[in-house]
Design a protein around this motif. Sequence first.
Motif, PDB file in Angstrom:
ATOM      1  N   TYR A  56       0.835  -1.211   0.000  1.00 12.18           N
ATOM      2  CA  TYR A  56       0.000   0.000   0.000  1.00 12.18           C
ATOM      3  C   TYR A  56       0.874   1.267   0.000  1.00 12.18           C
ATOM      4  O   TYR A  56       0.589   2.223   0.708  1.00 12.18           O
ATOM      5  CB  TYR A  56      -0.941   0.011   1.207  1.00 12.18           C
ATOM      6  N   ASP A  59      -0.821   4.615  -0.963  1.00 10.80           N
ATOM      7  CA  ASP A  59      -1.553   5.157   0.192  1.00 10.80           C
ATOM      8  C   ASP A  59      -0.592   5.815   1.169  1.00 10.80           C
ATOM      9  O   ASP A  59      -0.869   6.893   1.719  1.00 10.80           O
ATOM     10  CB  ASP A  59      -2.321   4.051   0.914  1.00 10.80           C
ATOM     11  N   TYR A  62       0.581   9.315  -0.176  1.00 11.45           N
ATOM     12  CA  TYR A  62      -0.460  10.336  -0.043  1.00 11.45           C
ATOM     13  C   TYR A  62      -0.697  10.699   1.423  1.00 11.45           C
ATOM     14  O   TYR A  62      -0.833  11.881   1.775  1.00 11.45           O
ATOM     15  CB  TYR A  62      -1.771   9.843  -0.666  1.00 11.45           C
ATOM     16  N   SER A  73      -5.001  18.073  -0.419  1.00 12.07           N
ATOM     17  CA  SER A  73      -5.939  17.136  -1.034  1.00 12.07           C
ATOM     18  C   SER A  73      -5.242  16.408  -2.172  1.00 12.07           C
ATOM     19  O   SER A  73      -4.221  16.882  -2.697  1.00 12.07           O
ATOM     20  CB  SER A  73      -7.179  17.864  -1.563  1.00 12.07           C
ATOM     21  N   TYR A 193      -5.372   6.162   1.981  1.00  4.25           N
ATOM     22  CA  TYR A 193      -6.490   5.450   1.353  1.00  4.25           C
ATOM     23  C   TYR A 193      -7.774   6.265   1.460  1.00  4.25           C
ATOM     24  O   TYR A 193      -8.537   6.380   0.490  1.00  4.25           O
ATOM     25  CB  TYR A 193      -6.676   4.086   2.021  1.00  4.25           C
ATOM     26  N   CYS A 194      -8.013   6.835   2.640  1.00  2.00           N
ATOM     27  CA  CYS A 194      -9.230   7.633   2.839  1.00  2.00           C
ATOM     28  C   CYS A 194      -9.228   8.868   1.938  1.00  2.00           C
ATOM     29  O   CYS A 194     -10.268   9.231   1.370  1.00  2.00           O
ATOM     30  CB  CYS A 194      -9.356   8.043   4.304  1.00  2.00           C
ATOM     31  N   GLN A 196      -7.739   9.252  -0.993  1.00  2.00           N
ATOM     32  CA  GLN A 196      -7.912   8.877  -2.393  1.00  2.00           C
ATOM     33  C   GLN A 196      -9.324   8.397  -2.705  1.00  2.00           C
ATOM     34  O   GLN A 196      -9.792   8.529  -3.839  1.00  2.00           O
ATOM     35  CB  GLN A 196      -6.920   7.780  -2.773  1.00  2.00           C
ATOM     36  N   ASN A 197     -10.000   7.864  -1.701  1.00  2.00           N
ATOM     37  CA  ASN A 197     -11.317   7.270  -1.940  1.00  2.00           C
ATOM     38  C   ASN A 197     -12.461   8.084  -1.349  1.00  2.00           C
ATOM     39  O   ASN A 197     -13.609   7.640  -1.351  1.00  2.00           O
ATOM     40  CB  ASN A 197     -11.348   5.841  -1.377  1.00  2.00           C
ATOM     41  N   GLY A 198     -12.155   9.285  -0.857  1.00  2.00           N
ATOM     42  CA  GLY A 198     -13.198  10.171  -0.356  1.00  2.00           C
ATOM     43  C   GLY A 198     -13.977   9.618   0.821  1.00  2.00           C
ATOM     44  O   GLY A 198     -15.178   9.854   0.951  1.00  2.00           O
ATOM     45  N   ILE A 199     -13.300   8.877   1.693  1.00  2.00           N
ATOM     46  CA  ILE A 199     -13.975   8.265   2.846  1.00  2.00           C
ATOM     47  C   ILE A 199     -14.094   9.280   3.974  1.00  2.00           C
ATOM     48  O   ILE A 199     -13.097   9.869   4.402  1.00  2.00           O
ATOM     49  CB  ILE A 199     -13.201   7.020   3.327  1.00  2.00           C
TER      50      ILE A 199
END
Length: 278
Positions: A56, A59, A62, A73, A193-194, A196-199
């Motif tokens: 990862y 991730d 980022y 962002s 990860y959050c 990149q995935n808009g969590i």
Amino acid sequence: MSGQPRIAMSEKMTRPVVRYRDGEWVRRNDEIATEYALTIYVNDNELATIVCTPSYMEDLVYGFLASEGIIQSVDQVESLQLSRFLGTARVRTKSAITFNQAFYNKRYIASCCGKGRQSFYFQNDAVTAKRVDDAVTLSPDEVFAVIDELDGAATLFQETGGVHMAALCTPEKLLLARTDIGRHNALDKIYGYCLQNGISLRGTAIAFSGRISSEVLLKVSKIGVGIVIARSAPTALAIDMADELGITAIGFVRGRAFNVYSHPWRIVGALQADTEVK
């Protein structure tokens, strides 16, 4: 670092060991956690070398850039090129990024939490740390369930014993888990990860396998999560920071017991505690 030979990209490797147990010696193969050096470049400027577990890694990059205030962002990133063979991550941003080159250049981020890493964080925490006002709450049973979920996902730790683990959870379920030889890296992988995935991070908690150091507490604040739960103890500085940054720090989750060190209002029933007289 670019001149050093690279090793296999697996999270773990097999090495021969001589094991002593109950009066007997045995030769066997053992699973060992991989240690890998990843050098990050931003717009061709060398930023940092992170010693990590080679999984990862996008991730990780980022999350690291965001937690250190280099980007706000993922939209600021034009491209990210990872070379696993060379051990490099080359980031190109859409506009110029200004950072203190004298401080960041050739900074080596070790997998342990030594003096270099702590200095690195304290130089940036005034800018990147943020108060967390999330009103998420957990019951005691949900605290235990979060740690059980963490343990259930700890496959690499069970195989090698050489990694830290972090998990992002809601009161209902585990959302994702990451492992790394560096505890800060495991948190960056979750953050990346959050991003990149808009969590959304509202209503979540972070479960952590190690102790809650000031470094871990700062990283949680940068991610923006209001509760951090660990099997081990917090440090005094971590508790002070948790008080200031609005984070509920929970430690020593063992058996059917745990300690709440800061902002107990997020844990159902904690404010009703009686004073123990010894």
